[in-house]
Scaffold this active site. Structure first.
Site, PDB file in Angstrom:
ATOM      1  N   CYS A  31       4.509   1.215  -2.197  1.00 47.91           N
ATOM      2  CA  CYS A  31       5.237   1.335  -0.927  1.00 47.91           C
ATOM      3  C   CYS A  31       4.275   1.276   0.261  1.00 47.91           C
ATOM      4  O   CYS A  31       3.521   2.219   0.498  1.00 47.91           O
ATOM      5  CB  CYS A  31       6.021   2.643  -0.951  1.00 47.91           C
ATOM      6  SG  CYS A  31       6.738   3.126   0.626  1.00 47.91           S
ATOM      7  N   CYS A  34       4.627   4.033   2.813  1.00 48.51           N
ATOM      8  CA  CYS A  34       4.126   5.292   2.244  1.00 48.51           C
ATOM      9  C   CYS A  34       2.620   5.405   2.454  1.00 48.51           C
ATOM     10  O   CYS A  34       2.107   6.482   2.764  1.00 48.51           O
ATOM     11  CB  CYS A  34       4.423   5.372   0.746  1.00 48.51           C
ATOM     12  SG  CYS A  34       6.174   5.378   0.324  1.00 48.51           S
TER      13      CYS A  34
END
Length: 109
Positions: A31, A34
């Protein structure tokens, strides 16, 4: 103090039974957003270590916890206090925005 990785087996002790508020970063290696939030939470952890603990939960490796808290979009940053979710923030946000969202728990450092 920096962020620590927490697994399903450690979640209760590290988060639910913590003696201070805990910011939980639900994330995954793949991600991109993230990875942008990670350093922001490291900084918050370092600057507010007296007020909160910051932990990371990899949703791929700890699917039971992600499912329990209904994590469907990451990064998801939840604040737990006294074993309950008090606040949540979904998506990558700058440090100032996260500090504002969690200001009630960060103290006045």
């Amino acid at each position: 103090m920096s962020t620590i990785d927490v697994t399903t087996s450690e979640f209760e002790a590290e988060v639910l039974n913590s003696d201070k508020p805990v910011i939980v970063d639900f994330w995954a290696e793949w991600c991109g957003p993230c990875r942008m939030v990670g350093p922001v939470l490291e900084a918050i952890s370092d600057e507010h270590a007296d007020s909160v603990k910051v932990v990371k939960v990899n949703v791929d490796d700890n699917q039971e916890i992600a499912a329990k808290y209904g994590i469907t979009s990451i990064p998801a940053v939840y604040l737990f206090n006294d074993g309950k979710v008090q606040k949540q923030s979904i998506g990558a946000k700058p440090k100032a925005a996260l500090e504002k969202e969690f200001a009630d728990y960060l103290g006045s450092e």
